[in-house]
Design an enzyme around this catalytic site. Structure first.
Site, PDB file in Angstrom:
ATOM      1  N   LYS A 175      47.845  40.801  37.124  1.00  0.00           N
ATOM      2  CA  LYS A 175      48.753  39.719  36.742  1.00  0.00           C
ATOM      3  C   LYS A 175      50.163  40.288  36.563  1.00  0.00           C
ATOM      4  O   LYS A 175      50.307  41.455  36.233  1.00  0.00           O
ATOM      5  CB  LYS A 175      48.284  39.061  35.436  1.00  0.00           C
ATOM      6  CG  LYS A 175      46.845  38.577  35.442  1.00  0.00           C
ATOM      7  CD  LYS A 175      46.642  37.362  36.312  1.00  0.00           C
ATOM      8  CE  LYS A 175      45.199  36.861  36.240  1.00  0.00           C
ATOM      9  NZ  LYS A 175      44.969  35.670  37.055  1.00  0.00           N
ATOM     10  N   HIS A 294      36.009  35.076  46.544  1.00  0.00           N
ATOM     11  CA  HIS A 294      36.581  34.153  45.564  1.00  0.00           C
ATOM     12  C   HIS A 294      36.288  32.724  46.003  1.00  0.00           C
ATOM     13  O   HIS A 294      36.197  32.446  47.195  1.00  0.00           O
ATOM     14  CB  HIS A 294      38.088  34.372  45.414  1.00  0.00           C
ATOM     15  CG  HIS A 294      38.633  33.731  44.170  1.00  0.00           C
ATOM     16  ND1 HIS A 294      38.938  32.389  44.101  1.00  0.00           N
ATOM     17  CD2 HIS A 294      38.901  34.241  42.939  1.00  0.00           C
ATOM     18  CE1 HIS A 294      39.372  32.104  42.882  1.00  0.00           C
ATOM     19  NE2 HIS A 294      39.358  33.204  42.155  1.00  0.00           N
TER      20      HIS A 294
END
Length: 475
Positions: A175, A294
């Site tokens: 992140k 994902h």
């Protein structure tokens, strides 16, 4: 449906519109071991009998159309048609039913999730006679599942590659998900892996944007991998996202990852598509790459309980198409997921044989025979206080992935990784000693934090963080 009208000809053909249930509702039918079985939650329009609605689902997802056609006489509809063989009302819901449909195996191309879904979850979901339709579960017979390669490697082969046993694997999504330069991105990867994590991860929407082109990211991440491996003596991995705008570009990225010596690549299997995913899975098996999957876009399809498709079906489709990891919710984090429902499809990902269990949302017994299993990945709003529950819920054969729960540590990325590794090993040790993680979890974490200042700092930061909302998609 429309009133029946017929026009006779000299060739035995009767033109016109017939009720679907005349041909496609067959409650006397005994299912075969080779049939693909589907459970649909259907809400008919007012005035449409459930038998007609169930028959329409079977017809429109197999051989039927809205009117009788000449070419019906050129084939054997009894051999190829789908059959609605049972209908049951949904308890507590008005005008809602579970329709069970059996499909002959010959309707589907071997080894193609794309073809299977084009029929079973195709145009029928827009059928006007239905207010809503949801595919709740699918039974894939061994005769069909054996036409798929499945996961490139599977759980045991991955553990052998990594030389890591007896505990959940630990990961972290880097992140902020967008905006970092490739060099700063690689630095964050190195710090997390050096601190004790097994994997770091590209976020699903990191592909090749102007701020960080894919080749630069791959190069800096490879440097971080090798440096952290040399310092820790452990095999490390980073999920290099190969998802791209074309299959050719996707394969180019996967090939470059292999040439760099990376152990694992990543794909967004729903936005990328099943054809692309299966192609990548085949390449990964042939070339020794692990494949992380994902599920971006899944909630568009599976979150509403009356229409769409349950994630347990998408999970089975992924196991067939190919992937060594797939995101599966957390139960305790920020994303949707009821415990028993989640454990139901987690078993469908990992186990060889799963018994029918309606209390967990499993409508059919599923036998995967020898198809390798898939690691479920718990990711989304989790931190060290969740570690006991995650270890108890998902067990050893899982990947526990802490993005903000690593990078949000007040002392930095490496201490955040240390905190997660210490918490995980404390929970595994406590479980192995016979302690109850569900009841004693907080105490176990507090005890471990006494000799780990990194864990103590993490416990203080996230002691009040909870995501307590009602699950929308319940049984």
């Amino acid at each position: 449906m429309s009133p029946q009208t017929e026009t006779k000809t000299g060739f035995g053909f009767k033109a016109g519109v017939k009720d679907y249930r005349l041909n496609y509702y067959t409650p006397e039918y005994e299912t075969k071991d080779t049939d693909i079985l589907a459970a649909f939650r259907m809400t008919p329009q007012p005035g449409v009998p459930p038998e007609e609605a169930g028959a329409a689902v079977a017809a429109e997802s197999s051989t039927g159309t809205w009117t009788t056609v000449w070419t019906d006489g050129l084939t054997s509809l009894d051999r190829y048609k789908g059959r609605c063989y049972d209908i049951e009302p949904v308890a507590g819901e008005e005008n809602q039913y579970i329709a069970y449909v059996a499909y002959p195996l010959d309707l589907f191309e071997e080894g193609s999730v794309t073809n299977m879904f084009t029929s079973i979850v195709g145009n029928v979901f827009g059928f006007k006679a239905l207010r809503a339709l949801r595919l709740e579960d699918l039974r894939v017979p061994p005769a069909y599942s054996k036409t798929f390669q499945g996961p490139p490697h599977g759980i045991q082969a991955e553990r052998d590659k990594l030389n890591k046993y007896g505990r959940p694997l630990l990961g972290c999504t880097i992140k902020p998900k967008l905006g970092l330069s490739a060099k700063n991105y690689g630095r964050a990867v190195y710090e997390c892996l050096r601190g004790g994590l097994d994997f770091t991860k590209d976020d699903e929407n990191v592909n090749s944007q102007p701020f960080m082109r894919w080749r630069d990211r791959f190069l800096f991440v490879a440097e971080a991998l090798f440096k952290s491996q040399a310092e820790t003596g452990e095999v490390k991995g980073h999920y290099l996202n190969a998802t791209a705008g074309t299959c050719e570009e996707m394969m180019k990225r996967a090939i470059f990852a292999r040439e760099l010596g990376a152990p694992i690549v990543m794909h967004d299997y729903l936005t990328g598509g099943f054809t692309a995913n299966t192609s990548l899975a085949h390449y990964c098996r042939d070339n020794g790459l692990l494949l992380h999957i994902h599920r971006a876009m899944h909630a568009v399809i599976d979150r509403q309980r009356n229409h769409g498709m349950h994630f347990r079906v998408l999970a089975k489709a992924l196991r067939m198409s190919g992937g060594d990891h797939v995101h599966a919710g957390t139960v305790v984090g920020k994303l949707e997921g009821e415990r028993e429902v989640t454990l139901g499809f987690v078993d469908s990902l990992r186990d060889d044989y799963i018994e029918k269990d309606r209390s967990r949302g499993i409508y059919f017994t599923q036998d995967w025979v020898s198809m390798p299993g898939v690691f479920p990945v718990a990711s989304g709003g989790i931190h060290v206080w969740h570690m006991p529950a995650l270890t108890e819920i998902f067990g050893d054969d899982s990947v526990l992935q802490f993005g903000g729960g690593t990078l949000g540590h007040p002392w930095g990325n490496a201490p955040g990784a240390v905190a997660n590794r210490v918490a995980s090993e404390a929970c595994v040790q406590a479980r192995n000693e016979g302690r109850d993680l569900a009841r004693e979890g907080n105490e176990i974490i507090r005890e471990a934090s006494k000799w780990s200042p990194e864990l103590a700092a993490a416990c203080e930061v996230w002691k009040e963080i909870k995501f307590e909302f009602e699950t929308i998609d319940t049984l």
